[in-house]
Design a protein around this motif. Structure first.
Motif, short mmCIF file in Angstrom:
data_model
loop_
_atom_site.label_atom_id
_atom_site.label_comp_id
_atom_site.label_asym_id
_atom_site.label_seq_id
_atom_site.Cartn_x
_atom_site.Cartn_y
_atom_site.Cartn_z
N ASP A 87 0.72 -1.22 -0.32
CA ASP A 87 -0.11 0.27 -0.21
C ASP A 87 0.71 1.13 0.13
O ASP A 87 0.61 2.30 -0.04
N GLN A 88 1.99 1.08 0.27
CA GLN A 88 2.34 2.54 0.35
C GLN A 88 3.47 2.76 -0.47
O GLN A 88 3.52 3.49 -0.68
N THR A 89 3.90 1.51 -1.16
CA THR A 89 4.87 1.45 -1.85
C THR A 89 4.27 1.76 -3.63
O THR A 89 5.08 2.80 -4.27
N VAL A 90 2.72 1.00 -4.13
CA VAL A 90 2.53 1.90 -5.13
C VAL A 90 2.54 2.84 -5.54
O VAL A 90 3.02 3.08 -6.56
N PRO A 91 1.60 3.28 -4.92
CA PRO A 91 1.77 4.93 -5.21
C PRO A 91 3.39 5.57 -5.99
O PRO A 91 3.43 6.23 -6.29
N GLN A 92 4.14 5.50 -4.76
CA GLN A 92 5.50 5.88 -5.39
C GLN A 92 6.05 5.31 -6.62
O GLN A 92 6.65 5.85 -6.92
N ALA A 93 5.49 3.88 -7.27
CA ALA A 93 6.07 3.57 -8.05
C ALA A 93 5.56 4.50 -8.83
O ALA A 93 6.17 5.23 -10.02
N ASN B 107 -8.46 -1.82 -3.62
CA ASN B 107 -9.81 -2.71 -3.09
C ASN B 107 -9.72 -1.81 -2.26
O ASN B 107 -9.18 -1.14 -1.16
N GLU B 108 -11.59 -1.13 -2.89
CA GLU B 108 -11.76 -0.14 -1.57
C GLU B 108 -11.69 -0.65 -0.56
O GLU B 108 -12.39 0.00 0.37
N GLU B 109 -13.19 -1.82 -0.58
CA GLU B 109 -12.99 -2.23 0.47
C GLU B 109 -12.19 -2.61 1.37
O GLU B 109 -12.98 -2.16 2.67
N LYS B 110 -11.23 -3.43 1.31
CA LYS B 110 -10.45 -3.65 2.13
C LYS B 110 -9.60 -2.31 2.52
O LYS B 110 -8.73 -2.18 3.51
N GLY B 111 -9.29 -1.09 1.71
CA GLY B 111 -8.62 -0.04 1.87
C GLY B 111 -7.35 -0.31 1.50
O GLY B 111 -6.34 0.04 2.09
N GLY B 112 -6.83 -1.57 0.22
CA GLY B 112 -5.66 -1.40 0.43
C GLY B 112 -5.28 -2.43 -1.00
O GLY B 112 -6.38 -2.48 -1.58
N TYR B 113 -3.70 -2.51 -1.42
CA TYR B 113 -4.23 -3.39 -2.67
C TYR B 113 -4.17 -5.18 -2.63
O TYR B 113 -4.35 -5.29 -1.85
N ASP B 114 -5.21 -5.45 -3.70
CA ASP B 114 -5.26 -6.30 -3.74
C ASP B 114 -3.72 -7.04 -5.02
O ASP B 114 -3.44 -6.11 -5.87
N PHE B 115 -3.03 -8.33 -4.30
CA PHE B 115 -1.62 -8.28 -5.84
C PHE B 115 -1.40 -9.57 -5.44
O PHE B 115 -1.97 -10.79 -4.49
N SER B 116 -0.31 -9.92 -6.65
CA SER B 116 -0.06 -11.71 -7.26
C SER B 116 0.88 -11.84 -5.58
O SER B 116 1.94 -11.59 -5.29
N GLU B 117 0.40 -12.86 -5.03
CA GLU B 117 1.89 -13.54 -4.56
C GLU B 117 3.16 -13.80 -5.06
O GLU B 117 2.90 -13.80 -6.44
#
Lengths: 311, 250, 250, 311
Positions: free
Chosen positions: A227-233, A248-258
């Motif tokens: 969550d911190q890094t994606v906007p920086q990228a 993911n609006e619901e969880k207030g964070g990104y979904d991402f691949s393992e």
């Protein structure tokens, strides 16, 4: 038993455990393993960055990198000292490292291939490390907690410097931009792996959480990092190498691949790109330096004997 | 080229190249405290390089920055003494090279900070002198402890001394540039530094139980651009990025 | 980039980088005959590099010469397998690296010279194959003699084999480029070379009394530009002059 | 005595002495020293050129340089073989070199500092060597004389290649031109020194001349070299670093300055710029290679034993 309950109560009350306090053997052992691993990581971590010190592209960048590597060796020193309060010597820990019995962070088994990697190491690797270390400032063992406080201050400085390199690269010539993207491509998943396996597969976690040796779970920290890094990228204009990355609006964070956990276990088993080189470098440094350490001890003994004789 | 530019290059190239050599140890030192100390020494030397080469570029007045001078000159334009480009060898050789240089460097910076008639030189020297004093304290101390340590550490330090000894004389040989600088009071006559250096080095080596080598041969050439074969290899690594990507900024 | 260009780069970068590594031995071999043989091997490999990179530039059609490709690309544009950039180590490691590569190289060139539907590829392969056959003969012979020599030479060769083993698999892993080339009959499916290589290498190692390591891990990345940390250092030295003097001709 | 007179008569008649022939001990010893020194020079001579193989500026130049260094190692081999016919082994000669008892040409104690130096080595150093070797084709010892014939052919090729590098450099960019002049400046006097001290100071000369181990005097060869080289330098547009250089119509040759003979004796005494590095490189190569040589011997013995057992 009684003692263990009292110990757990202290931890639950948020008290710090100090070296002279009673503690369960498991607590001591787990801490030694964890702090040792952390210390070793600082030491081995000098190598991928050291690989570019002689090729740093400006005098200022060279100075900054030297200062950073110096800090890391310093962090190693604090951490070995913290571990020593638990009744293990630095030499013992070093031997464990060289014998392959103690681990260090697998991230340092990845190579630094371009100057942008030095940026990516600062931005992503130190970024991930800080995520973990900030949490560990609240760890239950006093010396470890205090070491973390000191370390966090410097690390966040390193992360900013790494990001500043990425800024220069990402806004530079087409080749620099390409290096920046390539560095992100190669360091993204290994950085995610730095938080360890998914909580459901993590072995030591429950007891460590209870003892506040661990303070957050692997997955919590990983999520926070993403969550911190994606906007920086995004700010850099670089693309995170993950097609499944979505807010993911619901969880207030990104979904991402393992990350590819098979790769994680491969690297852990010694098959990372640089495991053999890193360990060889450390062992050689240690073995080649034996005469130096022996010389200093012999001199100190001579002086001590002279002082004794003079008294 | 003015004598002053030449002087600043000589000072800055010494610190640049020695800083490079020292930084090669990063992560490979015999003990963690030395990793820290070596990185710190290299850092100081690179910082001093920025000041000296910055001054050289400024006085030259052709718009060259410290980075231009560090990264865009080839070996025959480097002005460092040969001593600082010699390979690291074992840790004893690295340490001995450092000590022999520190002893000169500290005396030189002290003279400059106290006596130089050129304000900018004196100012840089004042900043650098404290660092050099600390380097010298550290390297002297280690030379003593290892010289008077085990048989092996003694032997290695004695070998290291023999290995570097004939490269120390170059620091004290004057040429026309030095004469001009000395006359103007900008820098000392190099030969005048020799007695102080001899005394300092002699004292430390005596305490280290190390014998001063007999040869008084002087290897020289670095200060006029004639180097050993090693410098070219240093520069190939050091200058790779600015050479490969001349239009980039970093 | 066309698959054929990519293929020529892969072949040429293998020979360029291995040639560079081998040439680092110049004057330092354990016996005079090896100095001669190593220089000769490096010479052959550089000659083949000229042909492969020349072909790559020709097909690419952007006016780049073999020298441009050798001297003006950075590491991430190099396409050699990781095996060939591994450091020389002791002479046993150098020799084992050579043998493991020669075995593949000879089989590959033989296939290309006999089967490639691309005339220019087949022609280069025909020229190179004889050299590669000789390299293989030589390296096999030495691996056998040293593997079945003294205890120390056996141990060193066994260590060397373990050291390089996980870097051999990359020669047999196909990607989209290989699929395209195989389909067009220009080059073989890399995996199809494996049985021949296994048989050849197995036979020599058996005669050398060396045990094949158990790990079947495959280090890879070189063929798509992800190298070890070593390649950058190779290039810094190799490319120094053309990078430092971009307008010069030599 | 009788035998010595007969020996001298054969030499005076221009006959070649062959390995199985009787020869005075002094003749044998002088030859061993001279051929050994020549062989060692070929071996040590690989190092200054090897210093630029990895940095040769084009693939073609790299190939040419590799071929040249290979030739030189080959020349070393011929010469060791020629010396072996006199009853000394290659290993013995190698040990003499490493112990500092046998010499090699002092020119290889000078560094190669720029690419132009590779040109200068070919042009000047090989040029001076050929001057000497052409004369030695007429030396009295058969195997030595025949080795010289073979070597001369290849050396003159090397010299042309060196000159071709100088041509490129001297007609190139200002920096290249500067490198070319700098190379000439540094290699001129050391090349003149290659012919040895002035005849009046040369120790072994008279007897060696009588035995035709030496065929021309040092000063004769030096004069010839200068006369040949000065016009070549002029053609390159380079300046020979000698203010006293003038054409002497009367003697039909150039007058020129003597080299600094103190420097010559310094280098001979081990104080050349590279003596220590060259010898360290050779000793390390030899010592590190002991296991390799031992391994081959052990294997050969095993095979021989197997053959014996099978017979």
């Amino acid at each position: 038993d009684e003692q263990e309950r009292a110990f757990q109560d202290r931890i639950d009350r948020g008290e710090k455990i100090e070296p002279q306090d009673w503690m369960p053997e498991g607590y001591r052992k787990t801490l030694i393993r964890q702090i040792g691993q952390h210390a070793h990581s600082e030491i081995v971590g000098q190598l991928p960055e050291g690989n570019w010190i002689t090729r740093a592209p400006t005098l200022e960048r060279k100075a900054i990198l030297l200062a950073k590597v110096q800090d890391e060796a310093g962090h190693g020193l604090y951490l070995y000292c913290a571990a020593e309060t638990l009744g293990i010597s630095r030499d013992e820990m070093t031997e464990q490292l060289h014998a392959g019995k103690a681990k260090y962070s697998s991230i340092f088994n990845y190579p630094t291939l371009t100057w942008a990697d030095i940026g990516a190491v600062g931005w992503l690797v130190d970024g991930a490390a800080i995520m973990n270390q900030v949490a560990l400032q609240r760890t239950s063992y006093g010396p470890y907690s205090r070491a973390m406080v000191r370390i966090c201050k410097e690390e966040s400085f390193h992360q900013r410097q790494g990001y500043s390199i990425m800024m220069k690269m990402a806004s530079g010539t087409p080749e620099q931009r390409r290096m920046a993207q390539d560095a992100l491509d190669r360091f993204w998943y290994p950085s995610l792996m730095m938080f360890g396996p998914s909580d459901k597969d993590s072995v030591h976690s429950a007891q460590s959480m209870a003892w506040k040796i661990k303070v957050s779970t692997n997955d919590e920290l990983r999520q926070k990092f993403v969550d911190q890094t994606v906007p920086q990228a995004e700010y850099l204009g670089l693309t995170v190498p993950d097609e499944n990355l979505t807010w993911n609006e619901e969880k207030g964070g990104y979904d991402f691949s393992e990350p590819d956990w098979q790769e994680f276990y491969d690297v852990l088993a010694g098959n990372g790109p640089c495991n053999a080189d890193r360990m060889a470098a450390r062992r050689t440094a240690w073995e080649d330096g034996a005469w130096f350490r022996d010389g200093l001890v012999a001199h100190a003994n001579k002086r001590a004997a002279q002082r004794m004789a003079a008294e | 080229m003015s004598a002053l530019v030449e002087f600043a290059l000589r000072m800055g190239d010494n610190t640049l190249i020695l800083g490079h050599r020292v930084s090669e140890w990063c992560g490979h030192a015999p003990v963690l405290e030395e990793d820290i100390a070596l990185a710190n020494t290299a850092l100081d030397l690179i910082g001093q390089t920025q000041m000296w080469l910055g001054l050289a570029g400024e006085i030259e007045g052709e718009g060259r920055t410290a980075d231009d001078l560090a990264y865009r000159r080839d070996a025959f334009d480097f002005r460092n003494v040969l001593l600082v480009e010699r390979p690291n060898g074992d840790f004893g050789q690295t340490l001995m090279r450092q000590f022999l240089f520190d002893a000169w460097h500290h005396l030189m910076l002290k003279w400059l900070s106290e006596n130089s008639t050129e304000g900018r030189v004196a100012e840089i020297a004042r900043k650098a002198e404290r660092e050099a004093a600390y380097h010298l304290e550290r390297s002297s101390d280690l030379v003593i402890r290892l010289g008077d340590g085990t048989d092996e550490s003694h032997r290695r330090m004695q070998d290291a001394l023999g290995h570097h000894w004939t490269y120390t004389g170059e620091m004290f040989v004057a040429d026309a540039v030095d004469d001009e600088l000395a006359e103007a009071g900008i820098a000392p006559d190099p030969a005048a530094m020799k007695p102080g250096w001899d005394a300092l080095v002699g004292e430390v080596l005596a305490e280290a139980t190390l014998a001063i080598p007999e040869s008084d041969f002087v290897h020289k050439g670095g200060r006029k651009g004639q180097h050993t074969e090693h410098l070219g290899h240093i520069l190939a690594a050091m200058q790779f990025l600015p050479r490969a990507y001349p239009d980039a900024s970093w």
